[in-house]
Design a protein around this motif. Structure first.
Motif, PDB file in Angstrom:
ATOM      1  N   ILE A   1       0.868  -1.232  -0.102  1.00 47.67           N
ATOM      2  CA  ILE A   1      -0.050   0.100   0.157  1.00 47.67           C
ATOM      3  C   ILE A   1       0.841   1.384  -0.130  1.00 47.67           C
ATOM      4  CG2 ILE A   1      -1.670   1.272   1.351  1.00 47.67           C
ATOM      5  CD1 ILE A   1      -2.806  -1.372   2.374  1.00 47.67           C
ATOM      6  N   PHE A   2       1.719   1.595   1.180  1.00 52.29           N
ATOM      7  CA  PHE A   2       2.275   2.701   1.262  1.00 52.29           C
ATOM      8  C   PHE A   2       3.524   2.842   0.192  1.00 52.29           C
ATOM      9  CE2 PHE A   2       0.927   1.689   5.773  1.00 52.29           C
ATOM     10  CZ  PHE A   2      -0.291   2.187   5.595  1.00 52.29           C
ATOM     11  N   GLU A   3       3.929   1.851  -0.197  1.00 53.91           N
ATOM     12  CA  GLU A   3       5.148   1.677  -1.072  1.00 53.91           C
ATOM     13  C   GLU A   3       4.839   1.556  -2.376  1.00 53.91           C
ATOM     14  OE1 GLU A   3       8.275  -0.914   0.300  1.00 53.91           O
ATOM     15  OE2 GLU A   3       8.113  -0.094   2.126  1.00 53.91           O
ATOM     16  N   THR A   4       3.545   1.524  -2.846  1.00 56.20           N
ATOM     17  CA  THR A   4       3.054   1.516  -4.196  1.00 56.20           C
ATOM     18  C   THR A   4       2.072   2.592  -4.633  1.00 56.20           C
ATOM     19  OG1 THR A   4       1.211   0.043  -3.641  1.00 56.20           O
ATOM     20  CG2 THR A   4       3.156  -0.960  -4.179  1.00 56.20           C
TER      21      THR A   4
ATOM     22  N   ILE B   1     -17.831   1.257   5.061  1.00 57.66           N
ATOM     23  CA  ILE B   1     -16.600   0.832   5.630  1.00 57.66           C
ATOM     24  C   ILE B   1     -15.997  -0.548   5.028  1.00 57.66           C
ATOM     25  CG2 ILE B   1     -15.089   0.328   7.826  1.00 57.66           C
ATOM     26  CD1 ILE B   1     -16.843   2.558   9.208  1.00 57.66           C
ATOM     27  N   GLY B   2     -17.281  -1.371   4.983  1.00 62.90           N
ATOM     28  CA  GLY B   2     -16.715  -2.819   4.260  1.00 62.90           C
ATOM     29  C   GLY B   2     -16.233  -2.764   2.874  1.00 62.90           C
ATOM     30  N   ALA B   3     -16.427  -1.557   2.253  1.00 60.42           N
ATOM     31  CA  ALA B   3     -15.710  -1.594   1.013  1.00 60.42           C
ATOM     32  C   ALA B   3     -14.108  -1.173   1.168  1.00 60.42           C
ATOM     33  CB  ALA B   3     -16.514  -0.524   0.336  1.00 60.42           C
ATOM     34  N   PHE B   4     -13.933  -0.291   2.225  1.00 59.21           N
ATOM     35  CA  PHE B   4     -12.537  -0.033   2.601  1.00 59.21           C
ATOM     36  C   PHE B   4     -11.978  -1.312   2.995  1.00 59.21           C
ATOM     37  CE2 PHE B   4      -9.955   1.095   6.321  1.00 59.21           C
ATOM     38  CZ  PHE B   4      -8.823   1.459   5.426  1.00 59.21           C
ATOM     39  N   HIS B   5     -12.515  -2.227   3.680  1.00 65.32           N
ATOM     40  CA  HIS B   5     -11.831  -3.389   4.234  1.00 65.32           C
ATOM     41  C   HIS B   5     -11.678  -4.320   3.175  1.00 65.32           C
ATOM     42  CE1 HIS B   5     -13.694  -2.902   8.449  1.00 65.32           C
ATOM     43  NE2 HIS B   5     -12.872  -2.204   8.327  1.00 65.32           N
ATOM     44  N   ASP B   6     -12.386  -4.359   2.148  1.00 62.63           N
ATOM     45  CA  ASP B   6     -12.228  -5.123   0.949  1.00 62.63           C
ATOM     46  C   ASP B   6     -11.239  -4.772   0.121  1.00 62.63           C
ATOM     47  OD1 ASP B   6     -14.349  -6.951   1.458  1.00 62.63           O
ATOM     48  OD2 ASP B   6     -15.866  -5.895   0.208  1.00 62.63           O
ATOM     49  N   TRP B   7     -10.977  -3.295   0.042  1.00 58.62           N
ATOM     50  CA  TRP B   7      -9.969  -2.647  -0.587  1.00 58.62           C
ATOM     51  C   TRP B   7      -8.529  -3.210  -0.167  1.00 58.62           C
ATOM     52  CZ3 TRP B   7      -6.266   0.952   1.201  1.00 58.62           C
ATOM     53  CH2 TRP B   7      -5.668   1.786   0.291  1.00 58.62           C
TER      54      TRP B   7
ATOM     55  N   ILE C   1     -12.882  14.776   1.898  1.00 59.51           N
ATOM     56  CA  ILE C   1     -12.427  14.016   0.960  1.00 59.51           C
ATOM     57  C   ILE C   1     -11.225  13.171   1.744  1.00 59.51           C
ATOM     58  CG2 ILE C   1     -11.301  13.650  -1.427  1.00 59.51           C
ATOM     59  CD1 ILE C   1     -12.126  16.810  -1.821  1.00 59.51           C
ATOM     60  N   THR C   2     -11.314  11.651   1.283  1.00 62.80           N
ATOM     61  CA  THR C   2     -10.405  10.784   1.732  1.00 62.80           C
ATOM     62  C   THR C   2      -9.600  10.345   0.385  1.00 62.80           C
ATOM     63  OG1 THR C   2     -11.814   9.731   3.238  1.00 62.80           O
ATOM     64  CG2 THR C   2     -10.049   8.514   2.642  1.00 62.80           C
ATOM     65  N   VAL C   3      -8.454  10.669   0.411  1.00 64.52           N
ATOM     66  CA  VAL C   3      -7.436  10.114  -0.507  1.00 64.52           C
ATOM     67  C   VAL C   3      -6.624   9.050  -0.269  1.00 64.52           C
ATOM     68  CG1 VAL C   3      -5.635  10.905  -2.229  1.00 64.52           C
ATOM     69  CG2 VAL C   3      -7.400  12.526  -1.452  1.00 64.52           C
ATOM     70  N   ARG C   4      -7.008   7.891  -0.365  1.00 58.88           N
ATOM     71  CA  ARG C   4      -6.113   6.784   0.166  1.00 58.88           C
ATOM     72  C   ARG C   4      -4.731   6.639  -0.397  1.00 58.88           C
ATOM     73  NH1 ARG C   4     -10.930   2.412  -1.954  1.00 58.88           N
ATOM     74  NH2 ARG C   4     -12.322   2.956  -0.097  1.00 58.88           N
ATOM     75  N   PRO C   5      -3.905   6.372   0.434  1.00 54.36           N
ATOM     76  CA  PRO C   5      -4.121   5.581   1.590  1.00 54.36           C
ATOM     77  C   PRO C   5      -3.966   6.559   2.831  1.00 54.36           C
ATOM     78  CG  PRO C   5      -1.904   5.379   1.230  1.00 54.36           C
ATOM     79  CD  PRO C   5      -2.667   6.063   0.119  1.00 54.36           C
ATOM     80  N   GLN C   6      -3.865   7.833   2.807  1.00 54.75           N
ATOM     81  CA  GLN C   6      -3.323   8.596   4.197  1.00 54.75           C
ATOM     82  C   GLN C   6      -3.607  10.054   4.364  1.00 54.75           C
ATOM     83  OE1 GLN C   6      -0.442  10.505   2.021  1.00 54.75           O
ATOM     84  NE2 GLN C   6       0.409  10.481   4.095  1.00 54.75           N
TER      85      GLN C   6
ATOM     86  N   ARG D   1      -7.835  -5.650   1.701  1.00 53.03           N
ATOM     87  CA  ARG D   1      -7.875  -7.301   1.477  1.00 53.03           C
ATOM     88  C   ARG D   1      -7.187  -7.342  -0.201  1.00 53.03           C
ATOM     89  NH1 ARG D   1     -12.958  -7.962   3.830  1.00 53.03           N
ATOM     90  NH2 ARG D   1     -12.649  -9.090   6.024  1.00 53.03           N
ATOM     91  N   ASP D   2      -7.813  -6.689  -0.745  1.00 52.45           N
ATOM     92  CA  ASP D   2      -7.583  -6.696  -2.334  1.00 52.45           C
ATOM     93  C   ASP D   2      -5.974  -6.024  -2.395  1.00 52.45           C
ATOM     94  OD1 ASP D   2      -8.301  -7.131  -4.991  1.00 52.45           O
ATOM     95  OD2 ASP D   2      -7.587  -4.891  -5.122  1.00 52.45           O
ATOM     96  N   ARG D   3      -5.604  -4.904  -1.835  1.00 54.90           N
ATOM     97  CA  ARG D   3      -4.224  -4.702  -1.992  1.00 54.90           C
ATOM     98  C   ARG D   3      -3.197  -5.486  -1.367  1.00 54.90           C
ATOM     99  NH1 ARG D   3      -3.433  -0.263  -5.307  1.00 54.90           N
ATOM    100  NH2 ARG D   3      -1.413  -0.180  -4.321  1.00 54.90           N
ATOM    101  N   LEU D   4      -3.627  -6.330  -0.246  1.00 61.67           N
ATOM    102  CA  LEU D   4      -2.657  -7.292   0.364  1.00 61.67           C
ATOM    103  C   LEU D   4      -2.800  -8.591  -0.415  1.00 61.67           C
ATOM    104  CD1 LEU D   4      -3.223  -6.691   4.119  1.00 61.67           C
ATOM    105  CD2 LEU D   4      -1.689  -5.456   2.248  1.00 61.67           C
ATOM    106  N   GLY D   5      -3.551  -8.708  -1.620  1.00 66.09           N
ATOM    107  CA  GLY D   5      -3.449  -9.875  -2.417  1.00 66.09           C
ATOM    108  C   GLY D   5      -4.393 -11.074  -1.977  1.00 66.09           C
ATOM    109  N   ALA D   6      -5.229 -10.779  -0.728  1.00 71.93           N
ATOM    110  CA  ALA D   6      -6.208 -11.605   0.106  1.00 71.93           C
ATOM    111  C   ALA D   6      -7.324 -11.648  -0.749  1.00 71.93           C
ATOM    112  CB  ALA D   6      -6.386 -11.517   1.386  1.00 71.93           C
ATOM    113  N   GLY D   7      -7.998 -10.712  -1.363  1.00 74.62           N
ATOM    114  CA  GLY D   7      -9.207 -10.519  -1.850  1.00 74.62           C
ATOM    115  C   GLY D   7     -10.294 -10.805  -0.843  1.00 74.62           C
ATOM    116  N   PRO D   8     -11.514 -10.101  -1.236  1.00 78.99           N
ATOM    117  CA  PRO D   8     -12.624 -10.118  -0.307  1.00 78.99           C
ATOM    118  C   PRO D   8     -12.780 -11.399   0.421  1.00 78.99           C
ATOM    119  CG  PRO D   8     -13.269  -9.150  -2.317  1.00 78.99           C
ATOM    120  CD  PRO D   8     -12.064 -10.033  -2.653  1.00 78.99           C
ATOM    121  N   GLU D   9     -13.227 -11.320   1.798  1.00 81.64           N
ATOM    122  CA  GLU D   9     -13.211 -12.878   2.676  1.00 81.64           C
ATOM    123  C   GLU D   9     -14.633 -13.212   2.638  1.00 81.64           C
ATOM    124  OE1 GLU D   9     -12.004 -13.420   7.261  1.00 81.64           O
ATOM    125  OE2 GLU D   9     -13.495 -12.125   6.937  1.00 81.64           O
TER     126      GLU D   9
END
Length: 395
Positions: free
Chosen positions: A32-35, A360-366, A270-275, A368-376
């Protein structure tokens, strides 16, 4: 009950280890932070060539400076000789070059290797090839953004696109002239909580009536628990009799003249992911930047930006600063209250989100997706789902 075993009005959060585990935090740093594009500071802090700032982005230290041609440059803060950290100060100024304190390898503001002991006896050492490793950099809204990825994502889509998605068009944020505003106050918060808890808090207002009495007085709709913006371009209206975005609702500072009549007496976030969180009101802008330090610690740097004349004239900005400073402290206290429980056996499988928090569930899915896990698991469609996340409440 749904297939998840939960009532239809509830959906599950991330499990507790996503807020405590060092290995998950390390994955977030890497993926996330390095990409992604990461905001590292105000452009005006690099006022002239040689001014610099060092910032930790993920697992890397980044050196940001202004070159002789007045462009902003960014480099990995690592000497190409033996890997010593080139600059250990958080900020400062050099006259012409950066010199490594270990073996005196010296680099100009363009990152080129210009001197080293016995360098003339090594004619095969390329001055550019062994110069500082560059980092992609952009300026927007008067802030410097960097990206460590070899092939950065589109800045227009990832960063500027977040504002367009929230407000409906680029002009709506451009009217605030953020790049021309000046910092009237900066407060740095050391929050003993995971960065995701801070984002989740910013995205909902289910808590607002409980812990934000000053904010809900100024923005009455937040007292209902729905801070998420219901449609693109929606702003929370000031309450009747509220004169300005101040701690007591009294008159604010000089209004930004280019703000449109439709934007007057309204708050947008406005939220600009990730920070990054950007908060817009008619007379100032509040700009948050998060610097995740560990799984359970986040530094938040918050700027209050006003018209240049307001800052230079020394006008009292304390009432406007105090409102959001209270909001920040109330929010961060809540996040710090949650952090210890993330490691409890009672939170091993996570908690639940009520309908006003379903986005917030959409943020959690995001995540997971960034970490390569995909939606749980498949998400229940919320009773009322906003088109974009809310901040504190509304971003």
């Amino acid at each position: 009950m749904t297939t998840t075993g939960l009532p239809e009005s509830l959906i599950a959060t991330l499990p507790g280890d996503h807020y405590t585990a060092p290995d998950i935090f390390r994955l977030e740093q890497e993926h996330i932070f390095e990409t992604m594009w990461f905001c590292v500071g105000r452009s005006s802090e690099l006022a002239k060539p040689g001014a610099f700032r060092t910032v930790d982005v993920g697992r890397e230290s980044v050196l940001v400076t202004r070159a002789r041609d007045h462009t902003v440059r960014a480099y990995f803060n690592v000497c190409r000789h033996r890997g010593a950290k080139l600059c250990t100060e958080r900020s400062g100024e050099v006259r012409r070059a950066f010199q490594c304190p270990y073996h005196a390898w010296t680099y100009d503001l363009d990152g080129r290797l210009i001197a080293a002991p016995n360098l003339t006896k090594m004619p095969d050492v390329g001055r550019t090839e062994f110069g500082l490793a560059p980092v992609s950099v952009r300026e927007w809204l008067g802030y410097v953004w960097v990206c460590l990825a070899d092939s950065p994502p589109s800045f227009e889509e990832q960063v500027m696109g977040a504002a367009v998605e929230r407000l409906g068009d680029a002009e709506s944020i451009e009217r605030y002239g953020i790049e021309d505003l000046e910092v009237g106050r900066r407060i740095v918060y050391d929050v003993k909580a995971n960065w995701k808890l801070i984002i989740e808090n910013f995205m909902e207002c289910y808590h607002c009536a409980t812990i934000h009495p000053e904010l809900t007085e100024v923005l009455p709709e937040f007292a209902g628990g729905y801070a998420a913006q219901y449609y693109v371009g929606h702003g929370a209206a000031f309450g009747e009799g509220i004169q300005g975005f101040t701690v007591d609702g009294s008159e604010g500072l000089d209004r930004i003249p280019t703000v449109s009549p439709d934007q007057d007496r309204k708050y947008y976030a406005i939220t600009v992911r990730p920070q990054v969180f950007i908060n817009l009101v008619p007379d100032h802008v509040i700009f948050h930047r998060m610097y995740p330090v560990a799984a359970d610690r986040t530094i938040v740097e918050c700027d209050w930006l006003y018209l240049k004349d307001v800052v230079e004239s020394g006008k009292d900005v304390s009432r406007s600063v105090e409102l959001f400073d209270r909001v920040n402290r109330q929010d961060f206290d809540a996040c710090e209250r949650c952090q210890p429980a993330m490691s409890s056996r009672m939170y091993a499988k996570g908690g639940v989100l009520v309908p006003s928090e379903h986005h917030i569930g959409a943020f959690h899915d995001w995540v997971r997706d960034r970490l390569g896990a995909g939606p749980e698991q498949p998400r229940q469609e919320p009773v009322e789902r906003p088109l974009s996340p809310g901040g504190p409440c509304g971003g």
